[in-house]
Design an enzyme around this catalytic site. Sequence first.
Site, mmCIF file in Angstrom:
data_model
loop_
_atom_site.group_PDB
_atom_site.id
_atom_site.type_symbol
_atom_site.label_atom_id
_atom_site.label_comp_id
_atom_site.label_asym_id
_atom_site.label_seq_id
_atom_site.Cartn_x
_atom_site.Cartn_y
_atom_site.Cartn_z
ATOM 1 N N ALA A 15 -3.086 8.296 6.146
ATOM 2 C CA ALA A 15 -3.572 8.945 6.032
ATOM 3 C C ALA A 15 -3.607 9.451 4.531
ATOM 4 C CB ALA A 15 -3.537 10.428 7.007
ATOM 5 N N ARG A 20 2.940 7.767 -4.515
ATOM 6 C CA ARG A 20 3.872 7.099 -6.499
ATOM 7 C C ARG A 20 3.093 5.692 -6.210
ATOM 8 N NH1 ARG A 20 8.473 6.128 -2.008
ATOM 9 N NH2 ARG A 20 7.630 6.827 -0.633
ATOM 10 N N LYS A 27 -3.688 5.113 -1.325
ATOM 11 C CA LYS A 27 -2.950 3.794 -1.470
ATOM 12 C C LYS A 27 -3.544 2.668 -0.350
ATOM 13 C CE LYS A 27 1.426 4.388 1.319
ATOM 14 N NZ LYS A 27 2.921 4.148 0.473
ATOM 15 N N GLY A 86 2.541 15.325 8.135
ATOM 16 C CA GLY A 86 4.003 14.643 8.796
ATOM 17 C C GLY A 86 3.559 13.232 9.691
ATOM 18 N N THR A 87 4.289 12.003 10.461
ATOM 19 C CA THR A 87 4.141 11.500 10.414
ATOM 20 C C THR A 87 4.131 11.461 11.980
ATOM 21 O OG1 THR A 87 6.464 10.420 10.665
ATOM 22 C CG2 THR A 87 5.127 9.340 8.698
ATOM 23 N N ASN A 392 -35.629 -32.983 -15.538
ATOM 24 C CA ASN A 392 -34.199 -32.803 -16.541
ATOM 25 C C ASN A 392 -34.782 -31.815 -18.082
ATOM 26 O OD1 ASN A 392 -32.218 -34.264 -18.650
ATOM 27 N ND2 ASN A 392 -33.286 -33.600 -20.198
ATOM 28 N N ALA A 395 -31.136 -29.080 -23.533
ATOM 29 C CA ALA A 395 -30.507 -28.556 -24.278
ATOM 30 C C ALA A 395 -31.136 -26.758 -25.205
ATOM 31 C CB ALA A 395 -30.186 -28.819 -25.210
HETATM 32 C C1 UD1 Z 1 8.954 6.392 7.294
HETATM 33 C C2 UD1 Z 1 10.035 7.107 8.432
HETATM 34 C C3 UD1 Z 1 11.437 6.527 7.703
HETATM 35 C C4 UD1 Z 1 11.446 5.574 7.965
HETATM 36 C C5 UD1 Z 1 10.419 4.742 6.834
HETATM 37 C C6 UD1 Z 1 9.828 3.702 6.648
HETATM 38 C C7 UD1 Z 1 8.896 9.294 9.143
HETATM 39 C C8 UD1 Z 1 9.694 10.931 9.663
HETATM 40 N N1 UD1 Z 1 10.140 9.046 8.311
HETATM 41 O O1 UD1 Z 1 9.640 7.502 6.059
HETATM 42 O O2 UD1 Z 1 12.337 6.740 8.955
HETATM 43 O O3 UD1 Z 1 12.547 4.944 7.577
HETATM 44 O O4 UD1 Z 1 9.267 5.606 6.541
HETATM 45 O O5 UD1 Z 1 9.492 2.769 5.591
HETATM 46 O O6 UD1 Z 1 8.420 9.125 9.936
HETATM 47 N N2 UD1 Z 1 0.857 8.527 7.120
HETATM 48 C C9 UD1 Z 1 0.256 9.955 7.784
HETATM 49 N N3 UD1 Z 1 0.093 11.318 7.792
HETATM 50 C C10 UD1 Z 1 1.337 12.299 7.608
HETATM 51 C C11 UD1 Z 1 2.427 11.442 6.621
HETATM 52 C C12 UD1 Z 1 2.205 10.179 6.809
HETATM 53 O O7 UD1 Z 1 -0.281 9.129 7.927
HETATM 54 O O8 UD1 Z 1 1.191 13.213 7.442
HETATM 55 C C13 UD1 Z 1 1.426 7.948 7.106
HETATM 56 C C14 UD1 Z 1 1.216 7.016 5.403
HETATM 57 O O9 UD1 Z 1 0.203 6.963 4.675
HETATM 58 C C15 UD1 Z 1 2.048 6.120 5.801
HETATM 59 C C16 UD1 Z 1 2.883 6.439 6.880
HETATM 60 O O10 UD1 Z 1 2.994 7.383 7.588
HETATM 61 O O11 UD1 Z 1 1.271 4.521 5.941
HETATM 62 C C17 UD1 Z 1 4.803 6.894 6.832
HETATM 63 O O12 UD1 Z 1 4.637 7.789 5.740
HETATM 64 P P1 UD1 Z 1 5.617 7.685 4.618
HETATM 65 O O13 UD1 Z 1 5.522 9.056 4.206
HETATM 66 O O14 UD1 Z 1 5.769 6.343 4.281
HETATM 67 O O15 UD1 Z 1 7.141 7.964 5.207
HETATM 68 P P2 UD1 Z 1 8.520 7.907 4.993
HETATM 69 O O16 UD1 Z 1 8.995 8.865 3.896
HETATM 70 O O17 UD1 Z 1 8.101 6.297 4.247
HETATM 71 MG MG MG Z 2 7.327 4.849 2.434
#
Ligand code: UD1
Ligand code: MG
Length: 477
Positions: A15, A20, A27, A86-87, A392, A395
Site C-alpha cells: 500500500a 524514496r 513503488k 503503518g504496517t 521475391n 529492394a
Molecule cells: C519495516 C519494519 C522494520 C523492518 C523493515 C525491513 C515496521 C514498523 N517496521 O520498516 O522493523 O526492519 O520494515 O525492511 O513494520 N506498508 C503498507 N501500509 C503502511 C505502511 C507500510 O502497506 O501503512 C507496506 C509498504 O508498502 C512496504 C511494507 O509495508 O511494502 C514495509 O513498509 P516500510 O514503510 O518500508 O517499513 P520500514 O520503515 O522499512
Molecule cells: Mg521499508
Amino acid sequence: MDKSARPLAAVILAAGKGTRMKSERAKVLHEVCGRPLAFYPVRAALSLDCSPAVVVVGHQAAEVERELEALFGTQLRFAEQKEQLGTGHAVLCAKAALKGFADTGSILILAGDVPLLKTETLQLLVQAKARTGAELALLTIRPESPTGYGRIVRDSRGEVQRIVEEKDASASEKQIGEVNASIYLADAGFLWKALAAVTRSNAQGEFYLTDIVGAAAEEARAGNGAAPVAVEADENEVSGVNDKAQLAWSSAQLRERQNARLMRDGVVMIDPQVTYVDEGVEVGGDTVLEPMVSLRGKTRVGRGVEIGQGCVVVDSEIADGAKLLPYSHVEGAEVGPLAIVGPFARLRPGAQLAERAHVGNFVELKKTFLGKGSKANHLAYLGDAVIGEGCNIGAGTITCNYDGVNKHTTTIEDGAFIGSDSQLVAPLTIGRGAYVGTGTTVREDVPAGSLAVSAGKQRNIEGWVEKKAPKKKASKA
Ligand code: UD1
Ligand code: MG
C-alpha cells in the site's frame, strides 16, 4: 505442501507510496526483469500454496490491482488500506478479505518490495515455526549496516523479546546488529488478537506490525506457548527496494540468477552480464544470445536459434533454428523455423514469417505473412500483405496499404517476383508466378503468369550534355 500442515494464507503489503523512489508510479509497480516488483513476493507466497493470498493496496490501488490481476488472475484477493497508518494497520486491513480463514491456520506476511525472496527461505520459516510450536516466526538479517531497520531485542537467554524501530531505539539498542526483515509467519488467532492491541504510541505515530513480536514473547513468558522464533536469512535475498539504485541492483541480481538457470538449461550467452531476458521468457537449448540482446514480455524462443548483438524481441515467437542478425527489432511477430531476419530489420505486430523466409536489412513488416522460402532482402515496407511461397520482393518495394482512411490488403501469390522500387497500391492481387517490372506503380491486379510494367518507353537525347547541361561557372582567380 504437506497435507497435514495447517492451512496457510498470505498477506502481501503493497500500500505504501515509496517516497524514496521519487516517482509518479507506486513503488511496487516499478519493473524488475519485466515484471512489477510486487509480482515476486506474490509468486513466492503462491508457491507455498497460500490460499487465500491477499494483497493490501493503497497508493494507486486501482493500478496495482489491475497489474497484479493481469498476472495472477483470480488467485489473489485485494484489500484496500485507504490511509497508510503503518504496517500493523495494513495487515488489519486484510482481515475482512480473510474472513472464513481458520483461526488455527497460519498467515504469512510479506512486504511487496522484496523481489529476491526465495520459496526455500519461506519454507525454512514454515519449518521453524512447526518445529518450535511458536505462534510467530520471523526472518531476521545481519546487514553490514543495521541503520534504518527494526532491531531484534533478545533476552539474556537469547529469546526474542521484541522489535524496536530505529526511530524508537536507545543508543544501546541501535548497536544491535540483528534486524527485522519484515517477513513473518503467525498463527491467525494470535495475529488478530495481537494486532487489536497495537497502539500508535511510538515515535512515528504508526501502528507497528513489529509490536506483535513483543506480544508473542509476553505470552510465552506467561507460559502460553513458545517464544517467537527467528530464522536468519541472507541479507541480499530479503532486501527491499526503496530507491531506484536498489531497483537496478535487484534487477541485476535477479538477472544473474535467471541467466544462470537458462545457461544450465543449455542456452549459450556470450556475456550474461549484458543479456536481458525478462521473467517468464522461454528460451530453448543451444540457442545463442549475443551481447545486448533483450528478450521481453511474452516471448518464446525455440532451440538452436541465433540472436545477434543488439536485437530487441518483444512478445514474439521465434521457432527452432531461426537467425536474428544484429540490431533487429521484433515485436508481436512470429518467425518460422530456419527463417533469417536482419541485420537491422523491423518486424512489427502481426508479422509472420514462414519456414526459411528471409527478411533483410531495412525491411519493415507489419501485419504481413511472408510465405515459405520467400525473400524480402533489402529496404522494403510490407504492411497488410499476404505473400505466398517462393516469392521475391525486390529492394525498395512498398505496399501502399493506407488510403488515408482505411488499410487495404496486398496479396502476392506463390512464386511472384516484384521488381525493385515498385509500389503496390492496395487492395491488389498479384497472381501466381507473375512479374512486376522494376519501378512499377501497380494499381490493378496482375493476373497469374503476366508481367506488369507502368513506366513509359525510355528516350535518349543524344548530345544533350554538350548542348544543354548546366555549365560550371569559371572560378574567379
Ligand atoms: C519495516 C519494519 C522494520 C523492518 C523493515 C525491513 C515496521 C514498523 N517496521 O520498516 O522493523 O526492519 O520494515 O525492511 O513494520 N506498508 C503498507 N501500509 C503502511 C505502511 C507500510 O502497506 O501503512 C507496506 C509498504 O508498502 C512496504 C511494507 O509495508 O511494502 C514495509 O513498509 P516500510 O514503510 O518500508 O517499513 P520500514 O520503515 O522499512
Ligand atoms: Mg521499508
